[in-house]
Design a protein around this motif. Structure first.
Motif, PDB file in Angstrom:
ATOM      1  N   SER A  70       0.830  -1.207   0.000  1.00  0.00           N
ATOM      2  CA  SER A  70       0.000   0.000   0.000  1.00  0.00           C
ATOM      3  C   SER A  70       0.860   1.252   0.000  1.00  0.00           C
ATOM      4  N   ASP A  74       0.775   4.042  -2.918  1.00  0.00           N
ATOM      5  CA  ASP A  74       0.507   5.444  -2.585  1.00  0.00           C
ATOM      6  C   ASP A  74       1.627   6.354  -3.079  1.00  0.00           C
ATOM      7  N   ASP A 132      -7.655  -4.152   0.870  1.00  0.00           N
ATOM      8  CA  ASP A 132      -7.102  -2.898   1.400  1.00  0.00           C
ATOM      9  C   ASP A 132      -6.187  -2.200   0.405  1.00  0.00           C
ATOM     10  N   THR A 135      -7.563   0.618  -3.148  1.00  0.00           N
ATOM     11  CA  THR A 135      -7.653   2.084  -3.214  1.00  0.00           C
ATOM     12  C   THR A 135      -6.325   2.730  -3.567  1.00  0.00           C
ATOM     13  N   ALA A 138      -5.428   2.049  -7.190  1.00  0.00           N
ATOM     14  CA  ALA A 138      -6.288   2.722  -8.175  1.00  0.00           C
ATOM     15  C   ALA A 138      -5.872   4.162  -8.446  1.00  0.00           C
ATOM     16  N   ARG A 139      -4.948   4.699  -7.657  1.00  0.00           N
ATOM     17  CA  ARG A 139      -4.561   6.094  -7.874  1.00  0.00           C
ATOM     18  C   ARG A 139      -3.942   6.303  -9.257  1.00  0.00           C
ATOM     19  N   ARG A 181     -15.801   7.202  -9.662  1.00  0.00           N
ATOM     20  CA  ARG A 181     -14.782   8.139  -9.183  1.00  0.00           C
ATOM     21  C   ARG A 181     -15.065   9.548  -9.673  1.00  0.00           C
TER      22      ARG A 181
END
Length: 254
Positions: A70, A74, A132, A135, A138-139, A181
């Motif tokens: 993650s 990010d 988890d 998200t 998906a950025r 989105r």
């Protein structure tokens, strides 16, 4: 001033600091041993802690991997989002925004090759990324969608080659995610959703070729070679990137 009830307690601050140290130690181990060999015991040893102490913060090796996955998603998502936002703010066309986003993706990967390998390399045997991680993952896809939407709205999306039947290329979730989105994504059709795959795979494939040594003796200037790969694939999608302009050189000099 923050309300006293919202301030972290000393215990919470201590926990957050230890988690930062734990993740830093895990990343160091990732670089040294690779994701397949990541061990909570080794991380605990590096921190001077008993294994039992670390298990109070991270319940398993897989839970630690999920935190690292993650974190990497990010990091690359943030880098690409920032580059795209700067391009839009500068008034650049969607095609150029995609080039700048791609360059940011490559810069992140070159700066953190172990993070790149963790999320885009060989899967770790026995590890399955939990929901988890969706998200943060998906950025990057969000930037892909934003660029396509902007090009559609500007009337500049001009795909090369023959039209193709898009059914069965990507899951229905791709377009559903895009619209959920940002409702503006309703301007995209099923073929556009399929083209998202080309944009994503181009970045991962081009960087993989470079990081894993497949361009040795082939690419004279790897940064330019990357731009050419991105621009060539983008033309098929419908984004016409002017590399002469991006490089600040006339076509005759290329």
């Amino acid at each position: 001033m923050a309300d006293a009830t919202t301030r972290p307690t000393p215990r919470e601050r201590a926990r957050a600091e230890l988690m930062r140290d734990l993740l830093a130690a895990a990343r160091a181990r990732l670089a040294q041993d690779g994701p397949q060999q990541l061990s909570l015991r080794a991380v605990a040893r590096d921190l001077g802690l008993a294994s039992s102490a670390v298990y109070r913060y991270v319940e398993s090796r897989d839970a630690l991997l999920t935190l690292l996955v993650s974190q990497s998603y990010d990091a690359v998502g943030h880098a690409v989002e920032q580059a795209a936002a700067a391009s839009v703010a500068a008034g650049q066309a969607p095609a150029r925004t995609w080039l700048e986003a791609g360059r940011a993706f490559r810069a992140w990967a070159l700066g953190d090759p172990h993070g790149f390998e963790l999320i885009y390399g060989t899967p770790v045997p026995g590890y399955v990324a939990p929901p988890d991680t969706v998200t943060p993952a998906a950025r990057l896809w969000g930037v892909v969608v934003d660029v396509l939407v902007a090009a559609r709205e500007a009337g500049s999306l001009d795909p090369a080659g023959h039209a193709f039947p898009p059914a069965g290329v990507v899951t229905d979730d791709v377009l559903a995610f895009a619209v959920a989105r940002d409702p503006r994504a309703a301007v995209l059709d099923a073929a556009d959703a399929a083209r998202c795959l080309t944009m994503f795979a181009t970045l991962v494939g081009a960087v993989t070729s470079e990081l894993f040594g497949h361009l040795t003796g082939i690419a004279a200037d790897r940064a330019r070679a990357f731009d050419v790969v991105v621009a060539t694939a983008a033309a098929g999608v419908g984004l016409r990137i002017d590399l002469a302009e991006a490089w600040g050189e006339p076509v005759a000099a290329l």
